[in-house]
Scaffold this motif. Structure first.
Motif, PDB file in Angstrom:
ATOM      1  N   PRO A 229       0.840  -1.199   0.000  1.00 44.74           N
ATOM      2  CA  PRO A 229       0.000   0.000   0.000  1.00 44.74           C
ATOM      3  C   PRO A 229       0.871   1.242   0.000  1.00 44.74           C
ATOM      4  O   PRO A 229       2.049   1.196   0.371  1.00 44.74           O
ATOM      5  N   GLY A 264      -9.707  -2.611  -3.031  1.00 38.61           N
ATOM      6  CA  GLY A 264      -9.737  -2.206  -1.626  1.00 38.61           C
ATOM      7  C   GLY A 264      -8.483  -1.461  -1.215  1.00 38.61           C
ATOM      8  O   GLY A 264      -8.548  -0.449  -0.502  1.00 38.61           O
ATOM      9  N   VAL A 265      -7.327  -1.936  -1.676  1.00 35.95           N
ATOM     10  CA  VAL A 265      -6.075  -1.238  -1.367  1.00 35.95           C
ATOM     11  C   VAL A 265      -6.062   0.133  -2.036  1.00 35.95           C
ATOM     12  O   VAL A 265      -5.610   1.120  -1.446  1.00 35.95           O
ATOM     13  N   GLU A 268      -7.918   2.552   0.067  1.00 36.57           N
ATOM     14  CA  GLU A 268      -7.102   3.008   1.196  1.00 36.57           C
ATOM     15  C   GLU A 268      -6.036   3.995   0.727  1.00 36.57           C
ATOM     16  O   GLU A 268      -5.731   4.973   1.424  1.00 36.57           O
ATOM     17  N   ASN A 269      -5.458   3.735  -0.439  1.00 42.82           N
ATOM     18  CA  ASN A 269      -4.464   4.666  -0.996  1.00 42.82           C
ATOM     19  C   ASN A 269      -5.089   6.031  -1.274  1.00 42.82           C
ATOM     20  O   ASN A 269      -4.466   7.077  -1.033  1.00 42.82           O
ATOM     21  N   ASP A 271      -7.626   7.380   0.312  1.00 39.13           N
ATOM     22  CA  ASP A 271      -7.847   8.064   1.595  1.00 39.13           C
ATOM     23  C   ASP A 271      -6.538   8.586   2.182  1.00 39.13           C
ATOM     24  O   ASP A 271      -6.511   9.658   2.792  1.00 39.13           O
ATOM     25  N   TYR A 272      -5.463   7.832   1.991  1.00 39.12           N
ATOM     26  CA  TYR A 272      -4.146   8.266   2.467  1.00 39.12           C
ATOM     27  C   TYR A 272      -3.719   9.555   1.766  1.00 39.12           C
ATOM     28  O   TYR A 272      -3.260  10.509   2.410  1.00 39.12           O
TER      29      TYR A 272
END
Length: 284
Positions: A229, A264-265, A268-269, A271-272
Motif C-alpha cells: 500500500p 480495496g487497497v 485506502e491509498n 484516503d491516504y
C-alpha cells in the motif's frame, strides 16, 4: 470487455463506486473508450453519471507510438484518445512508450520480474518518438487536454535523467511526466533511489500514477519486490507528494495496486492521499 453489453460495464463500475470513488480512469487495458462508436460511448458515459463517477483522465497502456509493428496505428489511436478525453471532459491523458508483454512476462506471477520490450538505442527512432509526442501535444493543446508520459523501465523514460531529457526534448507546454516511479522501484535490479527520481522529475509532473512496493536488497546482490500500500513500502509518498505540491503540482492522481483486493487497497491509498492533501491545506 470491448464487446460486452453495457450491463457488464455497469457491474464493474458499480464496484468502483461502492469502494467510495467518485472518479474513474477508464484505462484502455480495461476498455478502449476511444474505440467505442458514438452510441456505445454515450451508454458508457450515462452509466458513469448514474453511478456518480466523473472521468478526469484516460490512461493508455502498451500502445507505443513507436511500436515497430503498430506505431502508426497507435499514433492514430492516441489522437482519438485525446478527442475522446475532450468529449468526456477529461483534462488529462497518459501515454507511454512501453511495449506488449513478452511470453515470459505473460507466464510470470509478477510480470516485472522478467525482461520486457526495450526501446532501441537508435537516434532516428528516438527522434520519431519525440516528434510524435510533440504532435500529440499540439493536438492536446487544441482540445484543452494535458498529456502525461509514463515513466517505465527500458524506455526513453526509463530513468529520471532519461525522462527529463525526453520531456525537455519534446518541449511542449501540454506535455508533462507521469512520475510512476513504482514501475522502477519494483524491478529486480539496481535502481535509482526514489528521492533522487522525485527530485529530478517533480518539476515536470503531470497526471500521476501512484503505487508502492516493498523492496529488499540483499548484500549478495539479490533484489526482490512485492506490491505494498502507499502507506507502506519503500517510497515515502507523503514526502514525494509534498515536494511536488511545493513546486505547484495540481493534477489528479491515479491509485494503483497489484494482487489481493486491489480495489480495496486503492481505496485506502485514495484516503491516504486525501489525508496528505487535507493536512497540507490546513497548514496553508
Amino acid at each position: 470487455m470491448q464487446d460486452a453489453v453495457p450491463e457488464v460495464w455497469a457491474a464493474n463500475l458499480a464496484e468502483v463506486a461502492d469502494a467510495g470513488f467518485d472518479c474513474v480512469d477508464p484505462t484502455d487495458s480495461w476498455l478502449r473508450v476511444a474505440d467505442l462508436d458514438g452510441a456505445r460511448r454515450h451508454e458508457f458515459i450515462a452509466i458513469c453519471k448514474a453511478l456518480g463517477l466523473r472521468i478526469p483522465a484516460i490512461s493508455t497502456s502498451r500502445r507505443s507510438v513507436i511500436d515497430p509493428q503498430h506505431g502508426d496505428e497507435y499514433l492514430a489511436y492516441s489522437h482519438r484518445v485525446i478527442d475522446t478525453a475532450a468529449e468526456l471532459g477529461a483534462g488529462h491523458v497518459s501515454f507511454g512508450l512501453f511495449g506488449p508483454f513478452t511470453p515470459a512476462q505473460q507466464k510470470a506471477l509478477w510480470f516485472w520480474t522478467e525482461q520486457g520490450v526495450q526501446n532501441p538505442d537508435d537516434p532516428a527512432i528516438y527522434r520519431r518518438a519525440v516528434g510524435r509526442i510533440r504532435e500529440l501535444g499540439c493536438h492536446a493543446a487544441e482540445m484543452g487536454v494535458q498529456i502525461a508520459l509514463e515513466m517505465y523501465e527500458d524506455t526513453y523514460l526509463g530513468t529520471a535523467a532519461d525522462a527529463v531529457r525526453f520531456v525537455t526534448d519534446v518541449d511542449h507546454p501540454s506535455v508533462k511526466l507521469n512520475i510512476d516511479i513504482g514501475n522502477l522501484i519494483r524491478l529486480h535490479r539496481p535502481v535509482e533511489p526514489w528521492p533522487a527520481m522525485i527530485e529530478a522529475c517533480a518539476p515536470f509532473a503531470g497526471y500521476w500514477h501512484v503505487k508502492n512496493y516493498y523492496r529488499i536488497e540483499d548484500p549478495s546482490g539479490l533484489v526482490m519486490s512485492h506490491p505494498a500500500p502507499l502507506l507502506g513500502g519503500t517510497i515515502n509518498w507523503r514526502a514525494a507528494i509534498r515536494h511536488a505540491l511545493d513546486l505547484g503540482f495540481d493534477s489528479p492522481f491515479l491509485v494503483e495496486h497489484y494482487g489481493g483486493d486491489g480495489l480495496g487497497v486503492c481505496a485506502e491509498n485514495r484516503d491516504y492521499i486525501r489525508r496528505i492533501l487535507s493536512g497540507r491545506t490546513a497548514k496553508a
